[in-house]
Design an enzyme around this catalytic site. Structure first.
Site, mmCIF file in Angstrom:
data_model
loop_
_atom_site.group_PDB
_atom_site.id
_atom_site.type_symbol
_atom_site.label_atom_id
_atom_site.label_comp_id
_atom_site.label_asym_id
_atom_site.label_seq_id
_atom_site.Cartn_x
_atom_site.Cartn_y
_atom_site.Cartn_z
ATOM 1 N N LYS A 110 -3.672 0.551 13.928
ATOM 2 C CA LYS A 110 -2.431 0.473 14.698
ATOM 3 C C LYS A 110 -2.418 -0.763 15.596
ATOM 4 O O LYS A 110 -1.383 -1.396 15.754
ATOM 5 C CB LYS A 110 -2.223 1.759 15.501
ATOM 6 C CG LYS A 110 -1.792 2.902 14.596
ATOM 7 C CD LYS A 110 -1.714 4.218 15.311
ATOM 8 C CE LYS A 110 -1.245 5.306 14.337
ATOM 9 N NZ LYS A 110 -1.316 6.637 14.933
ATOM 10 N N LYS A 190 -0.124 1.330 0.011
ATOM 11 C CA LYS A 190 0.319 2.637 0.470
ATOM 12 C C LYS A 190 1.743 2.515 1.026
ATOM 13 O O LYS A 190 2.031 1.575 1.778
ATOM 14 C CB LYS A 190 -0.635 3.103 1.578
ATOM 15 C CG LYS A 190 -0.227 4.412 2.217
ATOM 16 C CD LYS A 190 -0.893 4.631 3.567
ATOM 17 C CE LYS A 190 -0.022 5.552 4.366
ATOM 18 N NZ LYS A 190 -0.005 5.696 5.714
ATOM 19 N N LYS A 193 5.938 2.755 6.748
ATOM 20 C CA LYS A 193 6.919 2.019 7.556
ATOM 21 C C LYS A 193 6.356 0.690 7.991
ATOM 22 O O LYS A 193 7.047 -0.307 8.032
ATOM 23 C CB LYS A 193 7.241 2.804 8.834
ATOM 24 C CG LYS A 193 8.157 3.959 8.636
ATOM 25 C CD LYS A 193 8.432 4.643 9.961
ATOM 26 C CE LYS A 193 7.214 5.359 10.523
ATOM 27 N NZ LYS A 193 6.891 6.616 9.844
HETATM 28 P P1 ADP Z 1 3.858 5.767 8.095
HETATM 29 O O1 ADP Z 1 2.589 5.269 7.421
HETATM 30 O O2 ADP Z 1 5.069 5.369 7.317
HETATM 31 O O3 ADP Z 1 3.935 5.381 9.555
HETATM 32 P P2 ADP Z 1 3.099 8.344 9.084
HETATM 33 O O4 ADP Z 1 1.758 7.804 9.438
HETATM 34 O O5 ADP Z 1 4.053 8.670 10.183
HETATM 35 O O6 ADP Z 1 3.792 7.354 8.032
HETATM 36 O O7 ADP Z 1 2.860 9.631 8.171
HETATM 37 C C1 ADP Z 1 3.417 10.916 8.358
HETATM 38 C C2 ADP Z 1 2.841 11.887 7.317
HETATM 39 O O8 ADP Z 1 3.160 11.432 6.000
HETATM 40 C C3 ADP Z 1 1.313 12.017 7.354
HETATM 41 O O9 ADP Z 1 0.929 13.354 7.027
HETATM 42 C C4 ADP Z 1 0.855 11.069 6.307
HETATM 43 O O10 ADP Z 1 -0.394 11.405 5.768
HETATM 44 C C5 ADP Z 1 1.961 11.200 5.258
HETATM 45 N N1 ADP Z 1 2.133 9.927 4.535
HETATM 46 C C6 ADP Z 1 2.604 8.767 5.028
HETATM 47 N N2 ADP Z 1 2.633 7.798 4.095
HETATM 48 C C7 ADP Z 1 2.136 8.375 2.960
HETATM 49 C C8 ADP Z 1 1.915 7.901 1.631
HETATM 50 N N3 ADP Z 1 2.220 6.657 1.281
HETATM 51 N N4 ADP Z 1 1.413 8.753 0.731
HETATM 52 C C9 ADP Z 1 1.116 10.029 1.079
HETATM 53 N N5 ADP Z 1 1.309 10.537 2.310
HETATM 54 C C10 ADP Z 1 1.814 9.733 3.244
#
Ligand code: ADP
Ligand code: TRP
Length: 323
Positions: A110, A190, A193
């Site tokens: 982060k 992956k 956002k």
């Molecule tokens: P981002 O990476 O977009 O900021 P978050 O960290 O807020 O997403 O993730 C929220 C939830 O969605 C978590 O449980 C996370 O493991 C799942 N998640 C986020 N991106 C993925 C992905 N590409 N594949 C599978 N699960 C995901």
């Protein structure tokens, strides 16, 4: 069996969030006592605008309900409406060795993404442990990126139990579905956002969705040449939405050659747009009825608070803070 998960209201939801966390959570609501929340305390680590925090929390509530979270089956609330969790966070902080937090990769990731460093960001996993432990959770459905936080939660619970008494805190199990553990984004990394490579669940228009799908990175194999479906992000994404037969057809067509990637992108676009059609309708209904969403969150917070109180009382007794 108690199932618990949370998601940060940090922006629009994408299909990685959907298949990694939301869809498994929605399916599990039929298998046990489900507890799902909007992690607005956690989102404070990156969102400093009160209007944005409030609106994102509300949008997330609407979107999760639209996707199938059923408030008759699952308790659904905003994290900060159960402030007991912050008290448990402090108590757990005092049994968490610094080394546990220093090892967490999400803090470093982060910071690398430009989120400003704060004590809250560093201590984020302890709050997450409190979220889970305060509800005596058995199962926590999350994407693979949360695996380390779940390990830390288990280790912190064990430390607490070693210090204050066996079985005071229940040790939870992560539930990470291997086939969807990491949903790829438009560029094959992956979907996230922070990489700006997402396909949102609720893209505003068909045109916008199609435009995004067309951006999926493919190689330069000519139209007529056979293509390898293994390792193709397009195929991996299609697999999430298509029936087994449709998937086999796409793979066979790849191998046969004769079609360009644009053709497969169109198929993926159609599969995604129709998959989310019922959720779009439900979402429109929910947006038209804001009172309903408020009621769901309020009654969820009431139920969640009652459960949290029970565990917190047990912890306050065991630690000597009360009694
Ligand atoms: P981002 O990476 O977009 O900021 P978050 O960290 O807020 O997403 O993730 C929220 C939830 O969605 C978590 O449980 C996370 O493991 C799942 N998640 C986020 N991106 C993925 C992905 N590409 N594949 C599978 N699960 C995901
Ligand atoms: N850290 C999780 C994420 O970024 C959100 C979260 C907060 C969570 N508390 C939780 C997930 C408790 C599961 C259980 O996605």
């Amino acid at each position: 069996m108690r199932i618990l998960s949370g998601i940060q209201p940090s922006g629009r939801l994408h299909i990685g969030n959907y298949f990694g966390m939301m869809e498994p959570a929605i399916r599990l609501q039929d298998e046990g006592e489900a507890f799902y929340f909007i992690a607005n305390y956690h989102a404070m680590t990156s969102i400093h605008d009160p209007v944005a925090l409030r609106e994102n929390s509300r949008d997330l509530a609407v979107d999760f309900l639209a996707c199938g979270l059923d408030p008759e089956k699952a308790t659904f609330w905003r994290q900060a409406d159960v402030p007991e969790v912050t008290e448990l966070t402090w108590i757990l902080s005092c049994v968490t060795p610094m080394g546990f937090l220093e090892r967490c990769v999400s803090f470093k990731d982060k910071i690398a993404q430009g989120i400003s460093s704060s004590h809250g960001l560093f201590a984020y996993p302890v709050l997450q442990a409190a979220d889970i432990l305060i509800f005596d959770s058995d199962i926590v459905p999350v994407g693979r990126d949360q695996k380390q936080h779940l390990e830390l939660t288990r280790d912190v619970a064990q430390k607490f139990n070693d210090r204050y008494g066996d079985e005071l805190l229940r040790i939870p199990e992560p539930r990470i579905r291997e086939e969807t553990a990491t949903v790829p984004g438009l560029d094959g990394r992956k979907m996230s956002k922070s990489y700006n490579n997402t396909i949102d669940i609720f893209e505003e228009t068909e045109k916008k969705l199609r435009k995004k799908i067309m951006k999926i990175v493919t190689d330069s194999t000519p139209v007529e040449a056979p293509k390898n479906p293994d390792g193709s992000y397009l195929v991996q994404l299609y697999e999430l939405f298509a029936s087994a037969d449709a998937l086999d057809e796409m793979k066979a067509s790849y191998r046969a050659g004769g079609q360009g990637y644009g053709h497969y992108k169109q198929q993926l676009f159609e599969a995604i747009w129709s998959y989310f059609a019922p959720m779009r309708d439900k979402r429109a209904e929910l947006i038209a009825d804001p009172g309903y969403v408020d009621d769901v969150l309020e009654s969820g917070a009431g139920r969640a608070r009652e459960k949290a109180r029970q565990v917190l009382d047990r912890v306050r007794q065991a630690t000597g803070l009360a009694g």
